[in-house]
Design a protein around this motif. Structure first.
Motif: not given
Lengths: 57, 315
Positions: B97-102, B7-13, B164-166, B74-75
């Protein structure tokens, strides 16, 4: 700050904080007297607060 | 937690190709077991290297200080609290920032795991809450809960506070944990015992400043220990200098520390440096009802003044 230093092992009573205006000479005298009296009752510090000589093992 | 990786890879790409951000800060696999490295992904290809597992305990907010441009990050829970602290302290703007919440279930204590085995650990794998540790001639499976880093075991903010997104569903927060249990032992000691306890704790410190460098709060251009005019603190291994460094480092984090544990993880000597910051966190909670990094709208206690601030210490 006080809590923190006392947590790390400084005896309660050795550390004092006061707010004294430059116009409050009598308060200054009173506070210093009180502090010296209190600290004297604690005996000399046996802990190393001041660096003296370089330590060589 | 490894299932967050895809999911992190997908969001990052996606955010990289859409041009929403110029880079995504995350983790990639390190060269040693249990050692992931921070990774700046600037293209979809390099985003492929991003991973997530239980060895991502360094704090990525550390890499945001004064950055320009749009950044994805990624946070986990503590990283997001440090991002909030960074925003409050004007070290980065929220709209950069675009925060990818984990949502995090805790990180492993590599010291604890290393000390369990006599020979070198070659591989550490996880699946669900089971951790398999493999080395030359041994392989053991343990539950993740017993291998958690001390700060993660008592963490009550596992979910990111700002995102911004989980990358996964929110996890249940731990309840009924005594965050400050480790302090009670010291609190019950006499002044002399406390002094000796901390002398002993710091006796192995080599003044490498890894704890400072790993800490997202320590972003001064010149740290007080590196300053030579005036020289605030000696550079020697003298116990007085070592203690001065640790006390001041911790005090600079008062009301800002999120107990992310990056300092302790980075320490090459395995010193429990959190013993200092933990006490200040407890004081902040008791005196000001404050826990760092939970809201973008509140100022930290040490930069505001209220008439009802506690003042029993001052006469």
């Amino acid at each position: 700050m006080k809590n923190f230093l006392e947590h790390t092992g400084i005896e309660p009573g050795r550390l004092h904080f006061s707010w004294i205006s430059s116009a409050e000479s009598t308060k200054f005298v009173d506070v210093v007297k009180k502090i010296t009296d209190e600290v004297k009752t604690l005996n000399p510090a046996n802990k190393k607060y001041v660096k003296t000589e370089p330590k060589v093992d | 937690m490894t299932d967050y990786t895809d999911k992190i890879k997908e969001i990052a790409k996606r955010v990289l190709t859409e041009g929403k951000v110029e880079m995504v800060i995350g983790f990639r696999k390190g060269t040693l077991p249990m050692m992931n490295q921070p990774h700046y992904a600037t293209s979809a290809e390099s985003a492929n290297e991003l991973i997530w597992d239980s060895n991502c305990s360094l704090n990525l907010a550390n890499y945001l200080t004064d950055k320009k441009g749009k950044i994805g990050i990624v946070a986990k829970g503590c990283d997001s609290r440090n991002i909030v602290t960074h925003v409050i302290e004007n070290k980065i703007k929220r709209d950069q920032l675009y925060i990818i919440g984990v949502p995090c279930t805790g990180m492993l204590d590599h010291y604890k795991i290393n000390s369990m085995f006599d020979s070198e650990i070659l591989k550490v794998e996880e699946s669900g809450d089971k951790i398999t540790i493999t080395g030359n001639g041994f392989s053991e499976t343990k539950s993740k809960q017993e291998l958690l880093a001390e700060n993660c075991a008592v963490c009550t903010h596992r979910n990111p506070v700002e995102y911004d997104e989980l990358a996964g569903d929110l996890v249940e927060e731990q309840k009924d944990v005594d965050q400050y249990a480790s302090l009670t032992k010291v609190e019950s000691m006499s002044a002399d015992e406390k002094w000796n306890y901390f002398e002993d704790l710091l006796s192995s410190c080599i003044r490498c400043y890894a704890c400072r460098n790993a800490c997202p709060l320590c972003y001064c251009p010149t740290c007080f220990v590196d300053e030579s005019r005036p020289q605030w603190v000696g550079k020697s291994q003298d116990p007085t200098d070592v203690k001065t460094f640790h006390l001041l480092r911790a005090y600079h984090c008062a009301g800002r520390c999120t107990d992310c544990g990056a300092c302790e993880r980075a320490c090459p000597m395995g010193i429990k440096v959190r013993e200092f910051t933990k006490k200040l966190n407890k004081d902040c909670l008791e005196l000001y009802g404050w826990e760092a990094g939970l809201s973008l709208d509140e100022r930290p206690p040490l930069d505001t003044f209220k008439t009802d601030d506690p003042d029993e210490f001052i006469k």
